[in-house]
Design a protein around this motif. Structure first.
Motif, PDB file in Angstrom:
ATOM      1  N   UNK A 236      12.658 -43.884   3.847  1.00  0.00           N
ATOM      2  CA  UNK A 236      11.719 -42.767   3.877  1.00  0.00           C
ATOM      3  C   UNK A 236      11.908 -41.812   2.706  1.00  0.00           C
ATOM      4  N   UNK A 237      13.154 -41.590   2.320  1.00  0.00           N
ATOM      5  CA  UNK A 237      13.427 -40.731   1.158  1.00  0.00           C
ATOM      6  C   UNK A 237      12.804 -41.336  -0.099  1.00  0.00           C
ATOM      7  N   UNK A 238      12.977 -42.650  -0.275  1.00  0.00           N
ATOM      8  CA  UNK A 238      12.370 -43.312  -1.432  1.00  0.00           C
ATOM      9  C   UNK A 238      10.851 -43.196  -1.391  1.00  0.00           C
ATOM     10  N   UNK A 239      10.271 -43.367  -0.199  1.00  0.00           N
ATOM     11  CA  UNK A 239       8.821 -43.233  -0.063  1.00  0.00           C
ATOM     12  C   UNK A 239       8.356 -41.832  -0.440  1.00  0.00           C
ATOM     13  N   UNK A 240       9.144 -40.824  -0.066  1.00  0.00           N
ATOM     14  CA  UNK A 240       8.789 -39.461  -0.419  1.00  0.00           C
ATOM     15  C   UNK A 240       8.910 -39.198  -1.900  1.00  0.00           C
TER      16      UNK A 240
END
Length: 417
Positions: A236-240
């Protein structure tokens, strides 16, 4: 330097796709938590089936293959994505106090989670997200994308190494002692949840939580759970960081190609793990169970990604969008709805409520989960959001973070997923 007090995301700036995903995750979480609400899983610590009917056993296998681990993974992805978006906004508005405010936000969530776990239901996940969020805030958020990918690889490898260590060192005598301990928990669960008062259930919840974090072997398993949640949180951090949520039209060709790869490979691995575990229910570690665990740990994020990509595609088709409105509504108040599930289910199953403990099998529980979500949570969310911008607990969370005046200026607080 800008020192405007940070507030939550205005309703007009919400990303509807993320709300839909939160609502979908809430339904899946209820499906997966239903067994923990309705009977003691410790009864199966010896490998037996607590529910003898074939329809119940089939429902368990379908639930394990399609839902187990996929929806708490989705919540953790959304938590990591939300952290990236929300913390960046905090830094922009008030760089001097962003760390402190987000830490306060996480501490409030942690306290709510601990209260939820120790008093109302031992299966709480909020405190897990809060603790992982603190690690993310003070450590992992400074790691490069490449470093995050390496940590994610480690999160996949760790369960395999841990399982091999169990095969090498766990003895039959130790397994027998754990089975006996599990049978003891089954008896106390039945006594508290099936026949006890509210105070009895609170004591039993506290006892289970203390065992999960106080018993060394159990703590080893709990740590593995944190590792699994870290994997998807970092996704999720990478997606953000790469703004995937706001680049959906641009990414649609890749999304379409990846969707079916995730389904075919993820479903094959998930089905394999489910069948292996069903055929090897005898307690204790083994190499075949290690292989099943590897299949499960890889399939868990893959099927979760499939659900996400499929929903993204369908939601962006005008003819499908109205069908997702129930999920969008519940997803706008996830903290309220998550805790509402505990209130509904404990009232239904515990002795101080309607006393249905150990009377609703997996098949009926699956149907009941869907009914509770669509017949109670969706209408209540629709009713509340007609006159409010956010759920009641989301508003309280914002107030405890920002204070009364700043929270009043906010129309949407930081969400738990």
């Amino acid at each position: 330097m800008n020192s405007t007090p940070p507030t939550g995301l205005p309703a007009s700036e919400r990303i509807a796709t993320l709300d839909v995903l939160r609502g979908f995750a809430l339904m899946g979480i209820l499906i997966m938590n239903m067994p923990g609400f309705s009977y003691s899983g410790w009864h199966e610590s010896d490998g037996s089936h607590y529910w003898p009917l074939q329809i119940d056993q089939m429902a368990e296998q379908v639930r394990d293959a399609l839902f187990s681990g996929k929806f708490n993974s989705l919540f953790s992805v959304l938590f990591g994505l939300g952290f990236t978006i929300q913390f960046a906004r905090m830094q922009q508005q008030d760089p001097l106090h962003a760390d402190r405010l987000y830490l306060r936000r996480l501490l409030v969530l942690f306290l709510v989670g601990v209260l939820h776990a120790c008093v109302f239901w031992f299966g709480d996940v909020l405190h897990v997200y809060a603790l992982l969020g603190i690690v993310l805030l003070f450590g992992l958020r400074r790691v490069s994308d490449r470093g995050l990918v390496l940590i994610m690889v480690g999160c996949i490898v760790y369960p395999l190494v841990a399982s091999l260590l169990r095969v090498a060192f766990v003895t039959k005598e130790f397994v027998a002692s754990r089975v006996a301990m599990g049978k003891g928990f089954a008896l106390t669960n039945d006594a508290a949840f099936g026949a006890g008062s509210f105070l009895d259930t609170a004591r039993e919840n506290l006892r289970i939580v203390m065992f999960e974090y106080g018993d060394l072997y159990s703590l080893w398993g709990t740590f593995g759970w944190y590792v699994s949640m870290t994997l998807t949180m970092l996704l999720g951090v990478l997606a953000g960081r790469r703004r995937w949520a706001t680049r959906i039209p641009e990414l649609m060709p890749q999304i379409k190609r990846l969707t079916w790869v995730m389904l075919v490979v993820g479903l094959a691995l998930s089905t394999t793990s489910t069948l292996i575990w069903e055929a090897n229910r005898t307690p204790g570690p083994s190499l075949i169970k290690t292989f099943a665990g590897l299949c499960y740990n890889v399939s868990r994020p893959m099927l979760m990604v499939f659900y996400v990509l499929l929903i993204v595609q369908l939601f962006h088709r005008p003819s499908w969008k109205p069908l997702f409105k129930p999920f969008e509504l519940t997803g706008r108040m996830p903290l309220t709805n998550y805790l509402m599930q505990t209130a509904l289910c404990t009232t239904l199953f515990y002795a101080w409520g309607f006393g249905l403990w150990a009377k609703v099998g997996p098949a009926a529980g699956l149907a009941l989960s869907v009914a509770l979500f669509f017949c109670i949570q969706v209408p209540l969310s629709w009713w509340w959001l007609k006159s409010h911008d956010r759920g009641p607990l989301e508003a309280l969370w914002s107030r405890l973070t920002y204070g009364p005046r700043k929270a009043k200026r906010s129309t949407e607080g930081i969400r738990p997923a």
